[in-house]
Design a protein around this motif. Structure first.
Motif, PDB file in Angstrom:
ATOM      1  N   CYS A  18      -8.891  14.763  61.231  1.00 52.12           N
ATOM      2  CA  CYS A  18      -9.916  15.493  61.428  1.00 52.12           C
ATOM      3  C   CYS A  18      -9.777  16.130  62.924  1.00 52.12           C
ATOM      4  N   ASP A  19      -9.663  17.464  62.966  1.00 52.29           N
ATOM      5  CA  ASP A  19      -9.655  18.253  64.170  1.00 52.29           C
ATOM      6  C   ASP A  19     -11.121  18.426  64.613  1.00 52.29           C
ATOM      7  N   ASP A  20     -11.275  18.098  65.731  1.00 53.18           N
ATOM      8  CA  ASP A  20     -12.915  18.160  66.146  1.00 53.18           C
ATOM      9  C   ASP A  20     -13.152  19.525  66.927  1.00 53.18           C
ATOM     10  N   THR A  21     -14.443  19.891  67.320  1.00 53.25           N
ATOM     11  CA  THR A  21     -14.799  21.029  67.929  1.00 53.25           C
ATOM     12  C   THR A  21     -14.176  21.446  69.319  1.00 53.25           C
ATOM     13  N   LYS A  22     -13.496  20.445  69.875  1.00 52.80           N
ATOM     14  CA  LYS A  22     -12.624  20.898  71.099  1.00 52.80           C
ATOM     15  C   LYS A  22     -11.322  21.162  70.480  1.00 52.80           C
ATOM     16  N   ARG A  23     -11.041  21.290  69.257  1.00 51.55           N
ATOM     17  CA  ARG A  23      -9.593  21.295  68.490  1.00 51.55           C
ATOM     18  C   ARG A  23      -8.558  20.125  68.805  1.00 51.55           C
ATOM     19  N   HIS A  24      -9.215  19.012  69.044  1.00 52.92           N
ATOM     20  CA  HIS A  24      -8.379  17.751  69.600  1.00 52.92           C
ATOM     21  C   HIS A  24      -8.047  17.310  67.908  1.00 52.92           C
ATOM     22  N   MET A  25      -6.503  16.898  67.806  1.00 49.47           N
ATOM     23  CA  MET A  25      -6.346  16.550  66.613  1.00 49.47           C
ATOM     24  C   MET A  25      -6.286  14.994  66.414  1.00 49.47           C
ATOM     25  N   ARG A  26      -7.122  14.371  65.766  1.00 51.52           N
ATOM     26  CA  ARG A  26      -7.370  12.901  65.448  1.00 51.52           C
ATOM     27  C   ARG A  26      -7.419  12.338  64.019  1.00 51.52           C
ATOM     28  N   LEU A  27      -7.262  11.180  64.141  1.00 48.13           N
ATOM     29  CA  LEU A  27      -7.133  10.293  62.782  1.00 48.13           C
ATOM     30  C   LEU A  27      -8.411   9.526  62.619  1.00 48.13           C
TER      31      LEU A  27
END
Ligand code: BMA
Length: 340
Positions: free
Chosen positions: A77-86
Protein backbone atom coordinates in the motif's frame (compact mmCIF):
# COMPACT_ATOMS: atom_id res chain seq x y z
CA UNK A 1 -25.68 -28.07 -2.12
CA UNK A 2 -25.69 -29.60 -5.61
CA UNK A 3 -22.74 -27.33 -6.53
CA UNK A 4 -20.86 -28.53 -3.43
CA UNK A 5 -21.46 -32.17 -4.36
CA UNK A 6 -20.17 -31.47 -7.89
CA UNK A 7 -17.07 -29.81 -6.45
CA UNK A 8 -16.38 -32.77 -4.17
CA UNK A 9 -16.82 -35.21 -7.07
CA UNK A 10 -14.44 -33.18 -9.25
CA UNK A 11 -11.90 -33.29 -6.45
CA UNK A 12 -12.08 -37.01 -5.84
CA UNK A 13 -11.74 -37.93 -9.56
CA UNK A 14 -9.24 -35.38 -10.79
CA UNK A 15 -5.52 -35.88 -11.17
CA UNK A 16 -3.26 -33.11 -12.38
CA UNK A 17 0.42 -32.31 -12.65
CA UNK A 18 0.21 -30.03 -9.59
CA UNK A 19 1.87 -31.32 -6.45
CA UNK A 20 0.39 -30.05 -3.21
CA UNK A 21 -2.75 -29.58 -1.26
CA UNK A 22 -6.34 -29.29 -2.23
CA UNK A 23 -7.88 -25.82 -1.95
CA UNK A 24 -11.58 -26.35 -2.74
CA UNK A 25 -12.41 -22.71 -1.91
CA UNK A 26 -9.84 -21.31 -4.38
CA UNK A 27 -11.23 -18.10 -5.94
CA UNK A 28 -12.23 -19.13 -9.44
CA UNK A 29 -14.12 -18.21 -12.58
CA UNK A 30 -14.32 -20.48 -15.62
CA UNK A 31 -12.82 -19.38 -18.91
CA UNK A 32 -15.40 -17.87 -21.24
CA UNK A 33 -15.98 -19.61 -24.56
CA UNK A 34 -14.73 -16.51 -26.36
CA UNK A 35 -11.32 -16.55 -24.63
CA UNK A 36 -8.55 -18.20 -26.61
CA UNK A 37 -5.74 -17.56 -24.15
CA UNK A 38 -4.24 -19.94 -21.64
CA UNK A 39 -4.49 -17.31 -18.85
CA UNK A 40 -7.75 -15.41 -18.48
CA UNK A 41 -8.77 -12.41 -16.37
CA UNK A 42 -11.47 -12.31 -13.70
CA UNK A 43 -14.48 -10.53 -15.22
CA UNK A 44 -14.87 -8.19 -12.21
CA UNK A 45 -11.26 -6.95 -12.08
CA UNK A 46 -9.80 -5.11 -10.33
CA UNK A 47 -10.59 -6.85 -7.04
CA UNK A 48 -8.81 -4.27 -4.85
CA UNK A 49 -9.33 -0.60 -5.62
CA UNK A 50 -6.60 1.96 -4.99
CA UNK A 51 -8.52 3.80 -2.25
CA UNK A 52 -9.65 0.81 -0.16
CA UNK A 53 -7.84 2.32 2.84
CA UNK A 54 -8.49 5.87 4.08
CA UNK A 55 -4.95 6.95 3.21
CA UNK A 56 -4.05 4.66 0.31
CA UNK A 57 -2.89 6.09 -2.99
CA UNK A 58 -2.61 2.61 -4.50
CA UNK A 59 -2.71 -1.11 -3.50
CA UNK A 60 -0.95 -3.47 -5.91
CA UNK A 61 1.88 -6.05 -6.31
CA UNK A 62 0.67 -7.98 -3.24
CA UNK A 63 0.91 -11.53 -1.91
CA UNK A 64 -1.78 -13.85 -0.54
CA UNK A 65 -1.83 -17.39 0.94
CA UNK A 66 -4.41 -19.85 2.28
CA UNK A 67 -4.81 -19.19 6.01
CA UNK A 68 -6.96 -20.98 8.59
CA UNK A 69 -9.59 -22.09 6.06
CA UNK A 70 -9.73 -18.68 4.38
CA UNK A 71 -7.01 -16.33 3.10
CA UNK A 72 -4.48 -13.82 4.38
CA UNK A 73 -1.78 -11.74 2.79
CA UNK A 74 0.73 -8.93 2.80
CA UNK A 75 -0.19 -5.96 0.66
CA UNK A 76 1.81 -3.20 -0.91
CA UNK A 77 0.00 0.00 0.00
CA UNK A 78 1.50 3.30 -1.06
CA UNK A 79 -0.06 6.04 1.06
CA UNK A 80 -1.02 9.59 0.14
CA UNK A 81 2.43 10.78 1.20
CA UNK A 82 3.66 8.19 -1.33
CA UNK A 83 5.41 6.17 1.36
CA UNK A 84 5.67 2.53 0.31
CA UNK A 85 4.45 0.32 3.17
CA UNK A 86 3.42 -3.31 3.81
CA UNK A 87 0.02 -4.08 5.35
CA UNK A 88 -1.58 -7.35 6.49
CA UNK A 89 -4.96 -8.33 5.08
CA UNK A 90 -7.60 -11.06 5.27
CA UNK A 91 -10.33 -12.46 3.06
CA UNK A 92 -13.02 -15.13 3.41
CA UNK A 93 -13.26 -15.81 -0.34
CA UNK A 94 -10.03 -14.50 -1.92
CA UNK A 95 -11.93 -11.79 -3.83
CA UNK A 96 -13.05 -9.37 -1.15
CA UNK A 97 -10.20 -8.16 1.10
CA UNK A 98 -10.02 -6.37 4.43
CA UNK A 99 -6.66 -4.68 4.85
CA UNK A 100 -5.34 -3.35 8.14
CA UNK A 101 -5.02 0.44 7.74
CA UNK A 102 -1.95 0.34 10.03
CA UNK A 103 1.25 -0.79 8.32
CA UNK A 104 3.06 -3.88 9.61
CA UNK A 105 5.56 -3.06 12.37
CA UNK A 106 8.22 -5.76 12.26
CA UNK A 107 9.88 -6.87 15.50
CA UNK A 108 13.61 -6.96 14.82
CA UNK A 109 16.54 -7.67 17.15
CA UNK A 110 18.88 -5.26 15.37
CA UNK A 111 17.65 -1.64 15.00
CA UNK A 112 20.09 -1.19 12.13
CA UNK A 113 17.98 -3.61 10.11
CA UNK A 114 14.63 -2.98 11.81
CA UNK A 115 14.68 0.73 10.92
CA UNK A 116 12.04 0.43 8.21
CA UNK A 117 12.66 2.92 5.41
CA UNK A 118 10.37 1.53 2.70
CA UNK A 119 9.06 -1.83 1.57
CA UNK A 120 7.36 -2.97 -1.60
CA UNK A 121 6.44 -5.93 -3.81
CA UNK A 122 6.02 -8.53 -0.98
CA UNK A 123 5.93 -12.29 -1.49
CA UNK A 124 4.63 -14.71 1.16
CA UNK A 125 5.81 -18.33 1.36
CA UNK A 126 4.73 -21.09 3.75
CA UNK A 127 7.75 -23.25 4.65
CA UNK A 128 7.50 -25.94 7.31
CA UNK A 129 5.85 -24.07 10.19
CA UNK A 130 5.46 -20.39 9.32
CA UNK A 131 4.82 -17.81 6.65
CA UNK A 132 7.98 -16.14 5.38
CA UNK A 133 7.71 -12.69 3.87
CA UNK A 134 10.26 -11.29 1.44
CA UNK A 135 10.07 -7.82 -0.02
CA UNK A 136 12.07 -5.11 -1.68
CA UNK A 137 13.50 -3.36 1.38
CA UNK A 138 15.06 0.09 1.57
CA UNK A 139 18.53 -0.25 3.09
CA UNK A 140 20.87 2.20 1.38
CA UNK A 141 18.97 1.35 -1.76
CA UNK A 142 16.67 -1.54 -2.58
CA UNK A 143 17.59 -5.04 -1.39
CA UNK A 144 15.75 -8.17 -0.22
CA UNK A 145 14.13 -7.84 3.21
CA UNK A 146 13.01 -10.96 5.05
CA UNK A 147 10.68 -11.72 7.91
CA UNK A 148 8.10 -14.20 9.09
CA UNK A 149 4.76 -14.49 10.84
CA UNK A 150 2.67 -17.28 12.28
CA UNK A 151 -0.63 -15.41 12.45
CA UNK A 152 -0.48 -12.26 10.24
CA UNK A 153 -0.69 -10.21 13.46
CA UNK A 154 2.88 -10.31 14.76
CA UNK A 155 5.71 -10.09 12.25
CA UNK A 156 9.41 -10.68 12.92
CA UNK A 157 12.17 -9.31 10.73
CA UNK A 158 15.34 -11.21 9.82
CA UNK A 159 18.57 -10.03 8.21
CA UNK A 160 18.38 -8.72 4.66
CA UNK A 161 19.21 -11.62 2.36
CA UNK A 162 21.56 -9.70 0.07
CA UNK A 163 23.53 -6.49 -0.34
CA UNK A 164 21.89 -3.65 -2.22
CA UNK A 165 20.92 -3.52 -5.00
CA UNK A 166 18.50 -6.37 -5.47
CA UNK A 167 14.76 -6.89 -6.09
CA UNK A 168 12.18 -9.65 -6.53
CA UNK A 169 13.42 -12.04 -3.82
CA UNK A 170 11.20 -15.10 -4.14
CA UNK A 171 11.59 -18.15 -1.89
CA UNK A 172 10.75 -21.74 -2.85
CA UNK A 173 8.02 -23.32 -0.69
CA UNK A 174 10.22 -26.10 0.66
CA UNK A 175 13.88 -26.82 1.31
CA UNK A 176 15.68 -28.32 -1.68
CA UNK A 177 18.58 -30.66 -0.94
CA UNK A 178 18.34 -29.52 2.70
CA UNK A 179 18.68 -25.79 1.93
CA UNK A 180 16.34 -22.80 1.82
CA UNK A 181 16.30 -21.52 -1.73
CA UNK A 182 15.57 -18.09 -3.20
CA UNK A 183 15.46 -16.45 -6.61
CA UNK A 184 16.39 -12.79 -6.89
CA UNK A 185 17.24 -10.12 -9.41
CA UNK A 186 20.45 -8.16 -8.74
CA UNK A 187 19.91 -4.66 -10.06
CA UNK A 188 20.90 -1.02 -9.78
CA UNK A 189 19.67 1.72 -7.43
CA UNK A 190 16.92 3.13 -9.66
CA UNK A 191 14.65 2.14 -12.51
CA UNK A 192 17.50 0.45 -14.29
CA UNK A 193 17.30 -1.14 -17.70
CA UNK A 194 18.90 -4.50 -16.93
CA UNK A 195 18.20 -7.49 -14.72
CA UNK A 196 18.50 -11.29 -14.88
CA UNK A 197 17.24 -13.95 -12.47
CA UNK A 198 19.68 -15.72 -10.10
CA UNK A 199 19.36 -18.53 -7.55
CA UNK A 200 20.84 -18.62 -4.00
CA UNK A 201 20.83 -21.10 -1.11
CA UNK A 202 20.92 -20.77 2.68
CA UNK A 203 21.27 -23.20 5.56
CA UNK A 204 19.99 -20.79 8.22
CA UNK A 205 18.21 -17.90 6.40
CA UNK A 206 21.01 -15.67 7.68
CA UNK A 207 23.79 -16.34 5.17
CA UNK A 208 23.03 -16.84 1.48
CA UNK A 209 25.42 -18.30 -1.10
CA UNK A 210 26.07 -20.92 -3.79
CA UNK A 211 24.65 -18.40 -6.25
CA UNK A 212 23.70 -19.70 -9.67
CA UNK A 213 22.54 -18.01 -12.85
CA UNK A 214 18.97 -18.96 -13.88
CA UNK A 215 17.94 -16.94 -16.91
CA UNK A 216 18.59 -13.71 -18.74
CA UNK A 217 17.03 -11.16 -21.03
CA UNK A 218 18.08 -10.79 -24.63
CA UNK A 219 17.08 -8.41 -27.42
CA UNK A 220 15.31 -11.16 -29.38
CA UNK A 221 13.09 -11.98 -26.39
CA UNK A 222 11.07 -8.84 -27.16
CA UNK A 223 8.48 -8.53 -24.33
CA UNK A 224 11.20 -9.58 -21.85
CA UNK A 225 14.16 -7.89 -23.53
CA UNK A 226 14.96 -5.20 -20.91
CA UNK A 227 14.73 -7.02 -17.54
CA UNK A 228 13.01 -9.97 -15.91
CA UNK A 229 12.11 -10.85 -12.31
CA UNK A 230 10.59 -13.83 -10.52
CA UNK A 231 6.91 -13.37 -9.68
CA UNK A 232 4.91 -15.59 -7.32
CA UNK A 233 6.42 -18.39 -5.19
CA UNK A 234 7.36 -21.20 -7.66
CA UNK A 235 4.69 -23.90 -7.91
CA UNK A 236 5.70 -27.56 -7.57
CA UNK A 237 4.52 -29.80 -10.41
CA UNK A 238 5.49 -33.38 -11.26
CA UNK A 239 7.52 -32.00 -14.19
CA UNK A 240 9.37 -29.15 -12.50
CA UNK A 241 8.92 -25.85 -10.68
CA UNK A 242 6.45 -23.67 -12.51
CA UNK A 243 7.70 -20.08 -12.39
CA UNK A 244 5.62 -17.10 -13.43
CA UNK A 245 7.88 -14.11 -13.98
CA UNK A 246 7.55 -10.57 -15.25
CA UNK A 247 9.41 -9.27 -18.26
CA UNK A 248 9.94 -5.71 -19.41
CA UNK A 249 10.10 -4.22 -22.89
CA UNK A 250 11.32 -0.67 -23.48
CA UNK A 251 8.94 1.14 -25.80
CA UNK A 252 9.27 4.70 -27.08
CA UNK A 253 7.02 5.83 -24.22
CA UNK A 254 8.58 3.79 -21.42
CA UNK A 255 8.63 0.33 -19.86
CA UNK A 256 5.91 -2.26 -20.58
CA UNK A 257 5.59 -5.04 -17.95
CA UNK A 258 4.07 -8.38 -19.07
CA UNK A 259 4.33 -11.82 -17.51
CA UNK A 260 5.19 -15.27 -18.79
CA UNK A 261 6.22 -18.67 -17.46
CA UNK A 262 9.08 -21.17 -17.34
CA UNK A 263 9.58 -24.64 -15.89
CA UNK A 264 12.66 -25.14 -13.67
CA UNK A 265 14.32 -28.42 -12.72
CA UNK A 266 12.97 -29.88 -9.47
CA UNK A 267 16.33 -30.65 -7.81
CA UNK A 268 18.53 -28.06 -9.51
CA UNK A 269 16.11 -25.15 -9.97
CA UNK A 270 18.71 -22.90 -11.64
CA UNK A 271 18.34 -25.19 -14.69
CA UNK A 272 15.57 -24.02 -17.00
CA UNK A 273 13.75 -26.93 -18.68
CA UNK A 274 11.30 -24.89 -20.75
CA UNK A 275 10.73 -21.17 -21.18
CA UNK A 276 7.75 -20.03 -23.20
CA UNK A 277 8.60 -17.29 -25.68
CA UNK A 278 5.16 -15.60 -25.87
CA UNK A 279 3.88 -13.74 -22.83
CA UNK A 280 0.87 -15.11 -20.93
CA UNK A 281 -0.64 -11.74 -20.05
CA UNK A 282 0.30 -8.23 -21.13
CA UNK A 283 -1.25 -4.89 -20.21
CA UNK A 284 -4.32 -4.57 -22.42
CA UNK A 285 -7.26 -3.71 -20.19
CA UNK A 286 -7.86 -0.10 -19.16
CA UNK A 287 -6.95 -0.80 -15.50
CA UNK A 288 -3.62 -2.30 -16.67
CA UNK A 289 -2.83 0.49 -19.12
CA UNK A 290 -3.91 3.51 -17.10
CA UNK A 291 -2.74 4.34 -13.58
CA UNK A 292 0.25 5.74 -11.72
CA UNK A 293 2.60 3.73 -13.95
CA UNK A 294 0.87 2.81 -17.21
CA UNK A 295 1.23 -0.57 -18.93
CA UNK A 296 2.16 -2.82 -16.01
CA UNK A 297 0.96 -6.30 -15.04
CA UNK A 298 3.05 -7.60 -12.14
CA UNK A 299 2.21 -10.99 -10.52
CA UNK A 300 3.27 -11.59 -6.90
CA UNK A 301 1.18 -14.56 -5.73
CA UNK A 302 -0.82 -17.60 -6.75
CA UNK A 303 -3.29 -19.91 -5.03
CA UNK A 304 -3.39 -23.51 -6.27
CA UNK A 305 -5.79 -26.43 -6.00
CA UNK A 306 -3.86 -29.63 -6.79
CA UNK A 307 -6.79 -32.01 -7.53
CA UNK A 308 -8.32 -29.73 -10.20
CA UNK A 309 -5.07 -28.05 -11.33
CA UNK A 310 -6.63 -24.63 -10.86
CA UNK A 311 -4.29 -21.68 -10.38
CA UNK A 312 -5.45 -18.19 -9.37
CA UNK A 313 -2.87 -15.46 -10.07
CA UNK A 314 -2.85 -12.16 -8.12
CA UNK A 315 -1.24 -9.35 -10.04
CA UNK A 316 -0.72 -5.62 -9.69
CA UNK A 317 -2.06 -3.39 -12.47
CA UNK A 318 -0.48 -0.08 -13.54
CA UNK A 319 1.09 0.26 -10.04
CA UNK A 320 -2.40 1.20 -8.84
CA UNK A 321 -4.84 -1.68 -8.23
CA UNK A 322 -4.84 -5.47 -7.73
CA UNK A 323 -6.45 -8.03 -10.05
CA UNK A 324 -6.97 -11.76 -10.50
CA UNK A 325 -6.35 -14.08 -13.44
CA UNK A 326 -6.76 -17.83 -13.78
CA UNK A 327 -5.28 -20.82 -15.58
CA UNK A 328 -5.31 -24.61 -15.45
CA UNK A 329 -1.93 -26.24 -14.85
CA UNK A 330 -1.98 -28.94 -17.55
CA UNK A 331 -3.21 -26.56 -20.22
CA UNK A 332 -0.48 -24.12 -19.17
CA UNK A 333 2.31 -26.72 -19.18
CA UNK A 334 1.16 -27.85 -22.64
CA UNK A 335 1.34 -24.23 -23.80
CA UNK A 336 4.82 -23.69 -22.34
CA UNK A 337 6.23 -26.84 -23.96
CA UNK A 338 4.64 -26.05 -27.31
CA UNK A 339 6.01 -22.49 -27.32
CA UNK A 340 9.69 -22.61 -26.30
C1 BMA B 1 9.52 -2.09 -10.61
C2 BMA B 1 8.95 -2.14 -9.21
C3 BMA B 1 7.50 -2.55 -9.23
C4 BMA B 1 6.70 -1.77 -10.22
C5 BMA B 1 7.40 -1.71 -11.56
C6 BMA B 1 6.68 -0.81 -12.55
O1 BMA B 1 10.82 -1.58 -10.62
O2 BMA B 1 9.07 -0.86 -8.62
O3 BMA B 1 6.96 -2.33 -7.95
O4 BMA B 1 5.44 -2.39 -10.39
O5 BMA B 1 8.71 -1.25 -11.40
O6 BMA B 1 6.69 0.51 -12.10
Amino acid sequence: MIELEKLKAAHSNASTTLVGKSLPNIPWENKSDACKNVVWRYSKNPIIQRDLLPFSNSIFNSAVVPFEGSFAGVFRCDDTKRHMRLHAGWSRDGFDWQINPEPIKFICEDPEIGNFVYGYDPRVCWIEDRYYVTWCNGYHGPTIGMGYTFDFKTFYQLENAFLPFNRNGVMFPKKINGKYVMLSRPSGPGHNDFGDIFYSESIDLNYWGRHRFVMATSPDLCWQSTKIGAGPIPIETKEGWLLFYHGVLTSCSGFVYSFGAALLDLNEPWKVKYRATPYLLSPQKLYECVGDVPNVVFPCATLCDAPTGRIAIYYGCADTVTSLAFCQVDELLGFIKANV
